[in-house]
Write a protein that holds these residues in place. Structure first.
Motif, mmCIF file in Angstrom:
data_model
loop_
_atom_site.group_PDB
_atom_site.id
_atom_site.type_symbol
_atom_site.label_atom_id
_atom_site.label_comp_id
_atom_site.label_asym_id
_atom_site.label_seq_id
_atom_site.Cartn_x
_atom_site.Cartn_y
_atom_site.Cartn_z
ATOM 1 N N TYR A 186 0.814 -1.219 0.000
ATOM 2 C CA TYR A 186 0.000 0.000 0.000
ATOM 3 C C TYR A 186 0.845 1.265 0.000
ATOM 4 O O TYR A 186 1.918 1.301 0.571
ATOM 5 C CB TYR A 186 -0.921 0.037 1.222
ATOM 6 N N SER A 187 0.304 2.287 -0.618
ATOM 7 C CA SER A 187 0.913 3.612 -0.608
ATOM 8 C C SER A 187 -0.065 4.567 0.076
ATOM 9 O O SER A 187 -1.204 4.736 -0.380
ATOM 10 C CB SER A 187 1.189 4.070 -2.039
ATOM 11 N N VAL A 188 0.359 5.154 1.177
ATOM 12 C CA VAL A 188 -0.500 6.060 1.949
ATOM 13 C C VAL A 188 -0.497 7.431 1.290
ATOM 14 O O VAL A 188 0.552 8.000 1.010
ATOM 15 C CB VAL A 188 -0.022 6.155 3.415
ATOM 16 N N THR A 189 -1.691 7.957 1.024
ATOM 17 C CA THR A 189 -1.819 9.267 0.377
ATOM 18 C C THR A 189 -2.233 10.361 1.348
ATOM 19 O O THR A 189 -2.052 11.541 1.062
ATOM 20 C CB THR A 189 -2.839 9.208 -0.778
ATOM 21 N N SER A 190 -2.801 9.966 2.499
ATOM 22 C CA SER A 190 -3.245 10.953 3.475
ATOM 23 C C SER A 190 -3.250 10.304 4.853
ATOM 24 O O SER A 190 -3.602 9.134 4.995
ATOM 25 C CB SER A 190 -4.648 11.441 3.117
ATOM 26 N N LEU A 191 -2.868 11.074 5.843
ATOM 27 C CA LEU A 191 -2.823 10.573 7.211
ATOM 28 C C LEU A 191 -3.267 11.694 8.140
ATOM 29 O O LEU A 191 -2.690 12.783 8.131
ATOM 30 C CB LEU A 191 -1.393 10.129 7.541
ATOM 31 N N ASN A 192 -4.326 11.431 8.908
ATOM 32 C CA ASN A 192 -4.880 12.453 9.788
ATOM 33 C C ASN A 192 -5.234 11.846 11.136
ATOM 34 O O ASN A 192 -5.496 10.654 11.242
ATOM 35 C CB ASN A 192 -6.155 13.058 9.185
ATOM 36 N N GLU A 193 -5.267 12.700 12.148
ATOM 37 C CA GLU A 193 -5.742 12.284 13.467
ATOM 38 C C GLU A 193 -7.093 12.943 13.677
ATOM 39 O O GLU A 193 -7.218 14.174 13.649
ATOM 40 C CB GLU A 193 -4.755 12.715 14.548
ATOM 41 N N VAL A 194 -8.130 12.103 13.853
ATOM 42 C CA VAL A 194 -9.495 12.603 14.007
ATOM 43 C C VAL A 194 -10.087 12.000 15.276
ATOM 44 O O VAL A 194 -10.182 10.775 15.398
ATOM 45 C CB VAL A 194 -10.368 12.215 12.781
ATOM 46 N N ASP A 195 -10.481 12.847 16.199
ATOM 47 C CA ASP A 195 -11.067 12.407 17.470
ATOM 48 C C ASP A 195 -10.203 11.353 18.162
ATOM 49 O O ASP A 195 -10.709 10.351 18.669
ATOM 50 C CB ASP A 195 -12.487 11.860 17.236
ATOM 51 N N GLY A 196 -8.897 11.549 18.147
ATOM 52 C CA GLY A 196 -7.984 10.656 18.831
ATOM 53 C C GLY A 196 -7.652 9.374 18.083
ATOM 54 O O GLY A 196 -6.907 8.546 18.570
ATOM 55 N N LYS A 197 -8.223 9.201 16.889
ATOM 56 C CA LYS A 197 -7.938 8.012 16.087
ATOM 57 C C LYS A 197 -7.140 8.413 14.856
ATOM 58 O O LYS A 197 -7.233 9.539 14.381
ATOM 59 C CB LYS A 197 -9.233 7.328 15.670
ATOM 60 N N ILE A 198 -6.358 7.481 14.336
ATOM 61 C CA ILE A 198 -5.541 7.729 13.158
ATOM 62 C C ILE A 198 -6.302 7.231 11.936
ATOM 63 O O ILE A 198 -6.752 6.084 11.900
ATOM 64 C CB ILE A 198 -4.184 6.991 13.265
ATOM 65 N N VAL A 199 -6.458 8.098 10.950
ATOM 66 C CA VAL A 199 -7.178 7.750 9.730
ATOM 67 C C VAL A 199 -6.197 7.823 8.565
ATOM 68 O O VAL A 199 -5.654 8.883 8.261
ATOM 69 C CB VAL A 199 -8.375 8.699 9.483
ATOM 70 N N ALA A 200 -5.996 6.670 7.924
ATOM 71 C CA ALA A 200 -5.086 6.578 6.780
ATOM 72 C C ALA A 200 -5.894 6.367 5.508
ATOM 73 O O ALA A 200 -6.819 5.563 5.471
ATOM 74 C CB ALA A 200 -4.122 5.423 6.968
ATOM 75 N N VAL A 201 -5.535 7.116 4.471
ATOM 76 C CA VAL A 201 -6.106 6.929 3.143
ATOM 77 C C VAL A 201 -4.978 6.396 2.280
ATOM 78 O O VAL A 201 -3.878 6.951 2.274
ATOM 79 C CB VAL A 201 -6.669 8.254 2.567
ATOM 80 N N PHE A 202 -5.235 5.316 1.551
ATOM 81 C CA PHE A 202 -4.163 4.647 0.821
ATOM 82 C C PHE A 202 -4.712 3.957 -0.412
ATOM 83 O O PHE A 202 -5.921 3.834 -0.589
ATOM 84 C CB PHE A 202 -3.478 3.621 1.722
ATOM 85 N N PHE A 203 -3.810 3.526 -1.289
ATOM 86 C CA PHE A 203 -4.210 2.709 -2.429
ATOM 87 C C PHE A 203 -3.271 1.529 -2.562
ATOM 88 O O PHE A 203 -2.144 1.541 -2.062
ATOM 89 C CB PHE A 203 -4.290 3.530 -3.723
ATOM 90 N N ASP A 204 -3.758 0.493 -3.216
ATOM 91 C CA ASP A 204 -2.995 -0.731 -3.432
ATOM 92 C C ASP A 204 -2.051 -0.492 -4.595
ATOM 93 O O ASP A 204 -2.484 -0.329 -5.729
ATOM 94 C CB ASP A 204 -3.955 -1.874 -3.724
ATOM 95 N N LYS A 205 -0.742 -0.468 -4.321
ATOM 96 C CA LYS A 205 0.208 -0.191 -5.387
ATOM 97 C C LYS A 205 0.574 -1.444 -6.173
ATOM 98 O O LYS A 205 1.355 -1.370 -7.108
ATOM 99 C CB LYS A 205 1.448 0.517 -4.856
ATOM 100 N N THR A 206 -0.002 -2.599 -5.812
ATOM 101 C CA THR A 206 0.248 -3.812 -6.583
ATOM 102 C C THR A 206 -0.743 -3.968 -7.729
ATOM 103 O O THR A 206 -0.563 -4.821 -8.588
ATOM 104 C CB THR A 206 0.181 -5.071 -5.687
ATOM 105 N N VAL A 207 -1.800 -3.144 -7.742
ATOM 106 C CA VAL A 207 -2.793 -3.190 -8.814
ATOM 107 C C VAL A 207 -2.320 -2.294 -9.939
ATOM 108 O O VAL A 207 -1.992 -1.128 -9.715
ATOM 109 C CB VAL A 207 -4.179 -2.713 -8.312
#
Length: 57
Positions: free
Chosen positions: A25-46
């Protein structure tokens, strides 16, 4: 490329996931929201289909 979102309870959980999945996976966005970590990513093997290619669907 389809982005996916995954929520982690803490930074350690995110770090462990990233170590295990860094080659997939390649992470495109990483944020902390309400004490939780939210990662946005895509599958780089596709492989991304170029505009000139037609889908077999």
């Amino acid at each position: 490329m389809t982005e996916e979102t995954k929520e982690f309870p803490d930074w350690t959980s995110y770090d462990n996931w990233l170590i295990e999945n860094n080659s997939k996976y390649s992470v495109t966005s990483l944020n902390e929201v309400d004490g939780k970590i939210v990662a946005v990513f895509f599958d780089k093997t596709v492989e991304v289909q170029s505009e000139g290619e037609k889908s077999s669907n």
